[in-house]
Design an enzyme around this catalytic site. Structure first.
Site, PDB file in Angstrom:
ATOM      1  N   HIS A   1      -0.415   2.780  -6.146  1.00 12.97           N
ATOM      2  CA  HIS A   1      -1.284   1.638  -6.424  1.00 12.97           C
ATOM      3  C   HIS A   1      -1.844   1.763  -7.828  1.00 12.97           C
ATOM      4  O   HIS A   1      -2.109   2.872  -8.283  1.00 12.97           O
ATOM      5  CB  HIS A   1      -2.432   1.593  -5.407  1.00 12.97           C
ATOM      6  CG  HIS A   1      -3.093   0.262  -5.325  1.00 12.97           C
ATOM      7  ND1 HIS A   1      -4.069  -0.132  -6.211  1.00 12.97           N
ATOM      8  CD2 HIS A   1      -2.893  -0.786  -4.482  1.00 12.97           C
ATOM      9  CE1 HIS A   1      -4.452  -1.360  -5.897  1.00 12.97           C
ATOM     10  NE2 HIS A   1      -3.757  -1.776  -4.860  1.00 12.97           N
TER      11      HIS A   1
ATOM     12  N   ASP B   1       0.208  -2.136   2.088  1.00 17.91           N
ATOM     13  CA  ASP B   1       1.442  -2.810   2.477  1.00 17.91           C
ATOM     14  C   ASP B   1       2.475  -1.877   3.094  1.00 17.91           C
ATOM     15  O   ASP B   1       3.457  -2.338   3.676  1.00 17.91           O
ATOM     16  CB  ASP B   1       2.047  -3.533   1.272  1.00 17.91           C
ATOM     17  CG  ASP B   1       1.267  -4.781   0.949  1.00 17.91           C
ATOM     18  OD1 ASP B   1       0.749  -5.385   1.898  1.00 17.91           O
ATOM     19  OD2 ASP B   1       1.156  -5.131  -0.234  1.00 17.91           O
TER      20      ASP B   1
HETATM   21  C1  LIG Z   1       1.890  -0.119  -7.744  1.00 16.67           C
HETATM   22  C2  LIG Z   1       2.648   0.658  -8.827  1.00 16.67           C
HETATM   23  C3  LIG Z   1       3.257  -0.343  -9.828  1.00 16.67           C
HETATM   24  C4  LIG Z   1       1.674   1.576  -9.550  1.00 16.67           C
HETATM   25  O1  LIG Z   1       2.415   2.335 -10.455  1.00 16.67           O
HETATM   26  P1  LIG Z   1       1.690   3.249 -11.556  1.00 16.67           P
HETATM   27  O2  LIG Z   1       0.563   2.475 -12.147  1.00 16.67           O
HETATM   28  O3  LIG Z   1       2.756   3.768 -12.473  1.00 16.67           O
HETATM   29  O4  LIG Z   1       1.082   4.409 -10.656  1.00 16.67           O
HETATM   30  P2  LIG Z   1       0.741   5.905 -11.086  1.00 16.67           P
HETATM   31  O5  LIG Z   1       0.349   5.944 -12.525  1.00 16.67           O
HETATM   32  O6  LIG Z   1      -0.228   6.432 -10.103  1.00 16.67           O
HETATM   33  O7  LIG Z   1       2.116   6.644 -10.880  1.00 16.67           O
HETATM   34  C5  LIG Z   1       2.265   8.031 -11.093  1.00 16.67           C
HETATM   35  C6  LIG Z   1       3.725   8.366 -11.152  1.00 16.67           C
HETATM   36  O8  LIG Z   1       4.278   8.146  -9.856  1.00 16.67           O
HETATM   37  C7  LIG Z   1       5.367   7.245  -9.935  1.00 16.67           C
HETATM   38  N1  LIG Z   1       5.290   6.325  -8.810  1.00 16.67           N
HETATM   39  C8  LIG Z   1       4.223   5.571  -8.444  1.00 16.67           C
HETATM   40  N2  LIG Z   1       4.533   4.850  -7.379  1.00 16.67           N
HETATM   41  C9  LIG Z   1       5.795   5.127  -7.062  1.00 16.67           C
HETATM   42  C10 LIG Z   1       6.657   4.655  -6.063  1.00 16.67           C
HETATM   43  N3  LIG Z   1       6.267   3.764  -5.176  1.00 16.67           N
HETATM   44  N4  LIG Z   1       7.909   5.151  -6.024  1.00 16.67           N
HETATM   45  C11 LIG Z   1       8.331   6.074  -6.921  1.00 16.67           C
HETATM   46  N5  LIG Z   1       7.554   6.545  -7.912  1.00 16.67           N
HETATM   47  C12 LIG Z   1       6.295   6.081  -7.970  1.00 16.67           C
HETATM   48  C13 LIG Z   1       5.123   6.470 -11.226  1.00 16.67           C
HETATM   49  O9  LIG Z   1       6.329   5.940 -11.740  1.00 16.67           O
HETATM   50  C14 LIG Z   1       4.527   7.515 -12.115  1.00 16.67           C
HETATM   51  O10 LIG Z   1       5.579   8.331 -12.614  1.00 16.67           O
HETATM   52  P3  LIG Z   1       5.567   8.815 -14.161  1.00 16.67           P
HETATM   53  O11 LIG Z   1       4.401   9.741 -14.251  1.00 16.67           O
HETATM   54  O12 LIG Z   1       6.894   9.499 -14.321  1.00 16.67           O
HETATM   55  O13 LIG Z   1       5.414   7.581 -14.985  1.00 16.67           O
HETATM   56  C15 LIG Z   1       3.765   1.526  -8.183  1.00 16.67           C
HETATM   57  O14 LIG Z   1       3.147   2.490  -7.377  1.00 16.67           O
HETATM   58  C16 LIG Z   1       4.772   0.727  -7.389  1.00 16.67           C
HETATM   59  O15 LIG Z   1       5.623   0.038  -7.951  1.00 16.67           O
HETATM   60  N6  LIG Z   1       4.719   0.833  -6.027  1.00 16.67           N
HETATM   61  C17 LIG Z   1       5.679   0.172  -5.175  1.00 16.67           C
HETATM   62  C18 LIG Z   1       5.417  -1.294  -5.019  1.00 16.67           C
HETATM   63  C19 LIG Z   1       4.237  -1.571  -4.136  1.00 16.67           C
HETATM   64  O16 LIG Z   1       4.099  -1.040  -3.050  1.00 16.67           O
HETATM   65  N7  LIG Z   1       3.371  -2.494  -4.613  1.00 16.67           N
HETATM   66  C20 LIG Z   1       2.220  -2.938  -3.871  1.00 16.67           C
HETATM   67  C21 LIG Z   1       0.955  -2.477  -4.483  1.00 16.67           C
HETATM   68  S1  LIG Z   1      -0.393  -3.025  -3.475  1.00 16.67           S
END
Ligand SMILES: CC(C)(COP(=O)(O)OP(=O)(O)OC[C@H]1O[C@@H](n2cnc3c(N)ncnc32)[C@H](O)[C@@H]1OP(=O)(O)O)[C@@H](O)C(=O)NCCC(=O)NCCS
Length: 383
Positions: A261, A317
């Site tokens: 998130h 979700d």
């Molecule tokens: C919501 C989202 C865009 C946030 O991503 P973010 O802002 O990059 O989150 P973070 O900074 O905490 O991520 C830390 C690391 O974990 C990875 N990561 C986060 N969520 C991930 C996921 N669902 N799958 C794989 N890797 C993930 C990120 O790419 C990041 O890696 P990096 O350090 O190599 O860049 C992402 O978690 C995502 O796309 N989730 C799946 C879609 C989803 O469920 N959306 C609904 C949100 S309510």
């Protein structure tokens, strides 16, 4: 303004003051007007929470009764709206249907007052009430069933399930779905809420604000994660495929749906409630398969991420799609249901924006060409 002030996607920019929703992403806390989401989920209802969002306080018993009656009296659909649903193009999405119905509602004479700058969108509760009826009716018509009158004696959640299936849900199912709506009712300055506030800042009607917000939520970067979680479950297939599937997904830098998130850097508090409800519902139905499958994905994904020194937790979700599936709700209704629930928060934000309004007017950092002379077409080179 200098380049230093530029924040792509407005990330980190504080665009307005708000008293509605507080999110502590580090601690995994969420409050609607100061009340913890866990308490609201346990003790409140969607209707009472909508009152809290709109009126800035929890209602007295009388206020709740009056509000509930007004909400429930607004549930029914006038024949023109039923016609609109039955004639809506098959290729159109239920999100677009919702936008159309909201626009249609703006034409009802008694609500023209909403066009004034000082309008009180609290009068337009039918927007909140009817969205659920529209979706259930859409599904009924799709299945060749007839229009069913909403029930006055059921909660917002229970009534939706009743309309969807033509059969009263169990009290537990009704309560669980009502709580799902409550959990989705508000979440601060996300894209759709910000959209509603931008439109509200022009003193456009509540209807335009809500319709625009639905449009923002329709995009897959905002809505639809729970639907994609269920698609992912299908794609993985069986428990034995979870590990190879995760390895391949992470190798290909694919995101695992329902995990992570932008704001919560620990477990999303709504996910904790949603997971508990999923377990409860699965136990009641004597079918823990989906619940256990999701828990296995979570466990194995988190172990992989932790090995890389990253902590990524489930968001709301991750579990909500499974709850909806067990309640017999088709996937294409997941995001529209989100819209129906979030309309309460959108209206609260529209009211708040109008109370102390300033027209939103950011600037762009111009990166285009320097001023240059206009050349008549015959003098331009190339072609
Ligand atoms: C919501 C989202 C865009 C946030 O991503 P973010 O802002 O990059 O989150 P973070 O900074 O905490 O991520 C830390 C690391 O974990 C990875 N990561 C986060 N969520 C991930 C996921 N669902 N799958 C794989 N890797 C993930 C990120 O790419 C990041 O890696 P990096 O350090 O190599 O860049 C992402 O978690 C995502 O796309 N989730 C799946 C879609 C989803 O469920 N959306 C609904 C949100 S309510």
């Amino acid at each position: 303004m200098t380049e230093v002030d530029y924040a792509k996607g407005l990330e980190g920019v504080i665009a307005a003051e708000s008293e509605i929703c507080q999110i502590d992403g580090a601690k995994g806390k969420l409050y609607y007007r100061g009340y913890p989401i866990e308490d609201l989920a346990q003790y409140s209802s969607f209707e009472e929470t909508a009152y809290l969002l709109l009126y800035e306080k929890l209602p007295s018993a009388q206020e709740l009764e009056d509000f509930t009656i007004r909400m429930r009296q607004s549930r029914g659909l006038q024949p023109p709206i039923r016609d609109m649903i039955s004639h809506f193009p098959a290729a159109g999405s239920p999100m677009e249907l919702l936008q159309s119905v909201i626009s249609y509602l703006s034409g009802s004479v008694e609500h023209r007052i909403q066009h004034s700058a000082t309008c009180n969108c609290r009068q337009t509760l039918h927007q909140i009430s009817q969205m659920a009826t529209v979706l259930a009716t859409y599904q009924r018509f799709k299945e060749g069933k007839s229009y069913l009158e909403p029930r006055m004696d059921l909660s917002q959640g229970a009534n939706f399930l009743y309309l969807l299936k033509g059969q009263e849900p169990s009290p537990e199912e009704g309560r669980i779905f009502d709580t799902c709506l409550l959990l989705h009712a508000e979440h601060g300055f996300n894209a759709s809420t910000f959209t509603a506030r931008i439109v509200a800042s022009t003193y456009s009607t509540c209807y335009s604000c809500i319709s625009a917000a639905i449009g923002a939520l329709a995009g897959f970067l905002h809505g639809g994660a729970n639907e994609r979680v269920m698609n992912m479950v299908d794609e993985i297939g069986g428990k034995e495929n979870i590990d190879p599937w995760l390895d391949k997904a992470l190798e290909q830098h694919r995101k695992v749906m329902g995990m992570g998130h932008r704001v919560y850097k620990t477990k999303d508090p709504r996910a904790i409630v949603m997971e508990r409800m999923l377990k409860e519902l699965s136990q009641q139905k004597g079918d823990l398969q989906l619940y256990e499958f999701l828990k296995k994905i979570e466990e194995n994904f988190r172990a992989r991420m932790e090995k890389k020194g990253k902590r990524v937790y489930p968001n709301v979700d991750f579990f909500s799609g499974a709850v909806y599936t067990l309640l017999g709700i088709p996937r294409y209704l997941f995001t529209p249901i989100f819209a129906a629930a979030r309309s309460a928060g959108w209206l609260a934000h529209i009211l708040e924006q109008r109370k102390d309004n300033r027209l939103f007017r950011p600037r762009a950092l111009f990166v285009g060409p320097e001023p240059r002379p206009y050349l008549p077409v015959e003098k331009r080179s190339g072609g």
